[in-house]
Scaffold this motif. Structure first.
Motif, short mmCIF file in Angstrom:
data_model
loop_
_atom_site.label_atom_id
_atom_site.label_comp_id
_atom_site.label_asym_id
_atom_site.label_seq_id
_atom_site.Cartn_x
_atom_site.Cartn_y
_atom_site.Cartn_z
N THR A 19 0.84 -1.19 0.00
CA THR A 19 0.00 0.00 0.00
C THR A 19 0.88 1.24 0.00
N ARG A 22 -1.33 7.83 -3.19
CA ARG A 22 -1.26 8.35 -4.56
C ARG A 22 -0.62 9.73 -4.53
N ARG A 31 -1.10 -1.84 -4.63
CA ARG A 31 -0.45 -2.35 -5.85
C ARG A 31 -1.24 -3.54 -6.37
N TRP A 37 -1.74 0.90 -9.72
CA TRP A 37 -2.25 1.24 -8.39
C TRP A 37 -3.76 1.35 -8.45
N SER A 60 7.06 -1.69 -6.59
CA SER A 60 6.27 -0.54 -6.16
C SER A 60 7.14 0.67 -5.88
N ALA A 67 2.76 6.58 -6.94
CA ALA A 67 2.48 6.56 -5.50
C ALA A 67 3.77 6.73 -4.71
N PRO A 70 5.51 3.38 -0.41
CA PRO A 70 4.94 2.03 -0.38
C PRO A 70 5.52 1.19 0.76
#
Length: 105
Positions: A19, A22, A31, A37, A60, A67, A70
């Motif tokens: 996670t 954004r 992800r 995303w 990620s 984003a 992560p």
């Protein structure tokens, strides 16, 4: 020289997702298996061991346009396949402010 991701020991104790937030609006995102995303937790790629988690996290981190920040977060997968946050922190991130909300420990 190894990257910080390779040096860091990743331990997971059950199903987990990656996670982040954004970049353009700060919304919590997850992800996906399609290497994108999504704000929808049900679309998140679920990993079940450390090697899978490392690979998904590395992918990620490399996508720093979509984003930021992560990390690996636990989830619970119900018998019906429904994915829910696996701890209080992730419940709060998903639902927002806790004052007057129904988030329970």
């Amino acid at each position: 020289m190894t990257s910080p991701l390779e040096q860091k020991k990743i331990k997971i104790a059950g199903p987990s997702v990656v996670t982040a937030n954004r970049t353009w609006d700060g919304i919590v995102v997850y992800r996906t298996a399609a290497k994108s995303w999504s704000a929808d937790l049900s679309e998140a790629a679920i990993v079940r061991n450390s090697d899978e988690a490392k690979a998904l996290l590395a992918e990620s981190v490399a996508d720093d346009v979509g984003a930021i920040g992560p990390y690996i977060a636990p989830v619970q997968v119900g018998a019906d396949g429904k994915i829910e946050p696996g701890n209080l922190r992730e419940q709060i991130r998903r639902t927002g402010v806790t004052i007057g909300s129904s988030v329970q420990a």
